[in-house]
Design a protein around this motif. Sequence first.
Motif, PDB file in Angstrom:
ATOM      1  N   ALA A 173      -3.422  17.661  -9.889  1.00  0.00           N
ATOM      2  CA  ALA A 173      -3.062  17.754  -8.469  1.00  0.00           C
ATOM      3  C   ALA A 173      -2.522  16.453  -7.905  1.00  0.00           C
ATOM      4  CB  ALA A 173      -4.306  18.161  -7.672  1.00  0.00           C
ATOM      5  N   CYS A 174      -1.596  16.596  -6.956  1.00  0.00           N
ATOM      6  CA  CYS A 174      -1.212  15.503  -6.062  1.00  0.00           C
ATOM      7  C   CYS A 174      -1.806  15.878  -4.707  1.00  0.00           C
ATOM      8  CB  CYS A 174       0.311  15.376  -5.956  1.00  0.00           C
ATOM      9  SG  CYS A 174       1.050  14.597  -7.386  1.00  0.00           S
ATOM     10  N   MET A 175      -2.780  15.102  -4.250  1.00  0.00           N
ATOM     11  CA  MET A 175      -3.558  15.514  -3.074  1.00  0.00           C
ATOM     12  C   MET A 175      -3.540  14.482  -1.965  1.00  0.00           C
ATOM     13  SD  MET A 175      -6.896  17.254  -4.805  1.00  0.00           S
ATOM     14  CE  MET A 175      -7.394  15.928  -5.904  1.00  0.00           C
ATOM     15  N   SER A 176      -2.607  13.547  -2.008  1.00  0.00           N
ATOM     16  CA  SER A 176      -2.521  12.562  -0.930  1.00  0.00           C
ATOM     17  C   SER A 176      -1.121  12.597  -0.333  1.00  0.00           C
ATOM     18  CB  SER A 176      -2.805  11.149  -1.464  1.00  0.00           C
ATOM     19  OG  SER A 176      -2.351  10.190  -0.524  1.00  0.00           O
ATOM     20  N   GLY A 177      -1.040  12.995   0.933  1.00  0.00           N
ATOM     21  CA  GLY A 177       0.250  12.998   1.614  1.00  0.00           C
ATOM     22  C   GLY A 177       0.848  11.601   1.639  1.00  0.00           C
ATOM     23  N   THR A 178       0.002  10.604   1.871  1.00  0.00           N
ATOM     24  CA  THR A 178       0.499   9.225   1.970  1.00  0.00           C
ATOM     25  C   THR A 178       1.054   8.751   0.628  1.00  0.00           C
ATOM     26  OG1 THR A 178      -1.325   8.854   3.485  1.00  0.00           O
ATOM     27  CG2 THR A 178      -0.142   6.902   2.717  1.00  0.00           C
ATOM     28  N   LEU A 179       0.317   8.993  -0.453  1.00  0.00           N
ATOM     29  CA  LEU A 179       0.791   8.520  -1.759  1.00  0.00           C
ATOM     30  C   LEU A 179       2.016   9.333  -2.207  1.00  0.00           C
ATOM     31  CD1 LEU A 179      -2.653   7.790  -3.470  1.00  0.00           C
ATOM     32  CD2 LEU A 179      -1.036   6.151  -2.493  1.00  0.00           C
ATOM     33  N   SER A 191      11.496  -0.291  -2.191  1.00  0.00           N
ATOM     34  CA  SER A 191      10.419  -1.044  -2.832  1.00  0.00           C
ATOM     35  C   SER A 191       9.092  -0.509  -2.315  1.00  0.00           C
ATOM     36  CB  SER A 191      10.539  -2.526  -2.491  1.00  0.00           C
ATOM     37  OG  SER A 191      10.335  -2.708  -1.096  1.00  0.00           O
ATOM     38  N   LEU A 192       8.015  -0.760  -3.072  1.00  0.00           N
ATOM     39  CA  LEU A 192       6.698  -0.275  -2.628  1.00  0.00           C
ATOM     40  C   LEU A 192       6.329  -0.910  -1.292  1.00  0.00           C
ATOM     41  CD1 LEU A 192       4.163   1.423  -3.355  1.00  0.00           C
ATOM     42  CD2 LEU A 192       3.156  -0.681  -4.225  1.00  0.00           C
ATOM     43  N   SER A 193       6.591  -2.218  -1.148  1.00  0.00           N
ATOM     44  CA  SER A 193       6.173  -2.897   0.096  1.00  0.00           C
ATOM     45  C   SER A 193       6.908  -2.309   1.295  1.00  0.00           C
ATOM     46  CB  SER A 193       6.407  -4.409  -0.003  1.00  0.00           C
ATOM     47  OG  SER A 193       7.771  -4.681  -0.225  1.00  0.00           O
ATOM     48  N   ALA A 194       8.204  -2.047   1.146  1.00  0.00           N
ATOM     49  CA  ALA A 194       8.962  -1.474   2.279  1.00  0.00           C
ATOM     50  C   ALA A 194       8.435  -0.084   2.610  1.00  0.00           C
ATOM     51  CB  ALA A 194      10.446  -1.408   1.933  1.00  0.00           C
ATOM     52  N   ALA A 195       8.128   0.689   1.555  1.00  0.00           N
ATOM     53  CA  ALA A 195       7.652   2.066   1.784  1.00  0.00           C
ATOM     54  C   ALA A 195       6.285   2.050   2.467  1.00  0.00           C
ATOM     55  CB  ALA A 195       7.585   2.814   0.458  1.00  0.00           C
ATOM     56  N   VAL A 196       5.391   1.159   2.033  1.00  0.00           N
ATOM     57  CA  VAL A 196       4.052   1.096   2.653  1.00  0.00           C
ATOM     58  C   VAL A 196       4.186   0.690   4.117  1.00  0.00           C
ATOM     59  CG1 VAL A 196       1.818  -0.098   2.658  1.00  0.00           C
ATOM     60  CG2 VAL A 196       2.840   0.602   0.494  1.00  0.00           C
ATOM     61  N   LEU A 197       5.063  -0.266   4.356  1.00  0.00           N
ATOM     62  CA  LEU A 197       5.243  -0.742   5.740  1.00  0.00           C
ATOM     63  C   LEU A 197       5.770   0.385   6.638  1.00  0.00           C
ATOM     64  CD1 LEU A 197       4.553  -3.526   6.760  1.00  0.00           C
ATOM     65  CD2 LEU A 197       6.974  -4.123   6.673  1.00  0.00           C
ATOM     66  N   THR A 198       6.750   1.143   6.128  1.00  0.00           N
ATOM     67  CA  THR A 198       7.274   2.286   6.906  1.00  0.00           C
ATOM     68  C   THR A 198       6.153   3.285   7.170  1.00  0.00           C
ATOM     69  OG1 THR A 198       9.357   2.041   5.752  1.00  0.00           O
ATOM     70  CG2 THR A 198       9.061   4.099   6.949  1.00  0.00           C
ATOM     71  N   ALA A 199       5.400   3.632   6.114  1.00  0.00           N
ATOM     72  CA  ALA A 199       4.328   4.628   6.262  1.00  0.00           C
ATOM     73  C   ALA A 199       3.289   4.119   7.270  1.00  0.00           C
ATOM     74  CB  ALA A 199       3.668   4.890   4.910  1.00  0.00           C
ATOM     75  N   GLN A 202       4.721   4.283  10.811  1.00  0.00           N
ATOM     76  CA  GLN A 202       4.889   5.661  11.309  1.00  0.00           C
ATOM     77  C   GLN A 202       3.567   6.410  11.386  1.00  0.00           C
ATOM     78  OE1 GLN A 202       8.057   7.585   9.143  1.00  0.00           O
ATOM     79  NE2 GLN A 202       9.581   6.120   9.859  1.00  0.00           N
ATOM     80  N   GLY A 203       2.465   5.709  11.079  1.00  0.00           N
ATOM     81  CA  GLY A 203       1.142   6.326  11.236  1.00  0.00           C
ATOM     82  C   GLY A 203       0.761   7.291  10.121  1.00  0.00           C
ATOM     83  N   TYR A 204       1.460   7.222   8.951  1.00  0.00           N
ATOM     84  CA  TYR A 204       1.091   8.107   7.840  1.00  0.00           C
ATOM     85  C   TYR A 204      -0.120   7.583   7.070  1.00  0.00           C
ATOM     86  CZ  TYR A 204       5.768  10.188   8.301  1.00  0.00           C
ATOM     87  OH  TYR A 204       6.900  10.806   8.762  1.00  0.00           O
TER      88      TYR A 204
END
Length: 360
Positions: A173-179, A191-199, A202-204
């Motif tokens: 299973a993939c069970m994390s919306g954020t991941l 990049s991972l850092s840019a994606a984490v910062l966006t998430a 945006q409150g994800y």
Amino acid sequence: MPIPLIQIGCGGVGQALIQQLLSQHAALAQRYGIDLAYHALADSRAVYSTGAPLTLEQVQAALHARQQGQSLATLAGAQVGLHWRELLPVSPAIIIDVTATDGMHPALVQAVQQGHRVVLANKKPLTADYASFTALTAHGATRYEATVGAGLPTIHTLQSLLDTGDTVQRIEACMSGTLGFLCTALDDGQSLSAAVLTAYQQGYTEPDPRDDLSGTDVARKALILARSCGLAWTLDDVPSEPLFSPELAHGSVAAFLQRLPELDAGIAARLAAAQSRNAVLRYVATLELGPQPSASIALRELPLSHPLAALRGTDNLIAYTTARYPAPLVVRGAGAGPAVTAAGVLTDVIATARELATPE
Ligand SMILES: NC(=O)c1ccc[n+]([C@@H]2O[C@H](COP(=O)([O-])OP(=O)(O)OC[C@H]3O[C@@H](n4cnc5c(N)ncnc54)[C@H](OP(=O)(O)O)[C@@H]3O)[C@@H](O)[C@H]2O)c1
């Protein structure tokens, strides 16, 4: 007879649940003859109850206060510092835990032992000690669909397979919306850092994104699935791979966000290796449920032909491989969000209320 509801938590999911209950109240009464009546609402500061079922107007006033960012403590008649267990009625009530709080399980177990029923979106009561899990779930006293996959019929599907004598061999299973969001961003070249910062912006993510990136939330969901299959496991049996190094585990969120780019090279190398083999990266929980059960929760390289490789964004996918479904039975769809999660909770409340309303 009205069926008393005690709702603990009036945040995003709790407010959506109140809205859905108010809008469905008359239809449910007509369809099933059940009258769902709030007996109490609670947030972290106060319990709102009048000693009688709350009227629809009182529930609406409570919802309105919460939507304005106020605590229930601002309502006339709300009791600050009172514990909801002091308000349990004599007849069976449905206690709905839509908090994210630790330490709820002793009071919930006590309530179940007194003949009340429980519905959970909160994973923590089911992932504390195993004795509490069995006490809560004995004889179906607790329903918990929304703890895994939000409103998706994940637990219902698993329980139907088990109840009808199928043998569940593996759950992937993939069970994390954020991941999921982060893996899609990696696919799209961020990049991972840019994606984490966006998430994060945006409150994800959770307020501290490390709560998502550690995999702990996925581990709790995997533990709930494993325990539902009868395994007397604890969180130690479902270790998860964190997506950050131990040095970043401590310190403030701001400091963590600043050091995020340190993670980029390692993940980029793994992604490039995966792509060179026509594969993608997904954060996957795998439960092997054969004679020697085991769990793996990690960022995995998956071939493009794998059902989880096609997953995009915040969607969840849970695949059950069983004796009857050697090609797995798949549940897929939105795995987060207040409305879908509240709908999962409400489905459980309705099923429980229909049982309580049926003469024994
Ligand atoms: N949001 C989703 O997409 C989603 C999906 C699946 C599952 N879930 C689960 O659903 C649950 C609720 O999520 P959420 O997003 O609604 O969280 P939230 O917005 O943070 O709301 C939590 C609520 O719980 C209340 N609370 C905290 N401690 C309490 C206590 N001791 N007694 C009474 N109330 C207490 C808070 O009160 P205050 O407002 O006074 O602080 C708040 O109203 C969580 O367990 C979450 O993991 C959420």
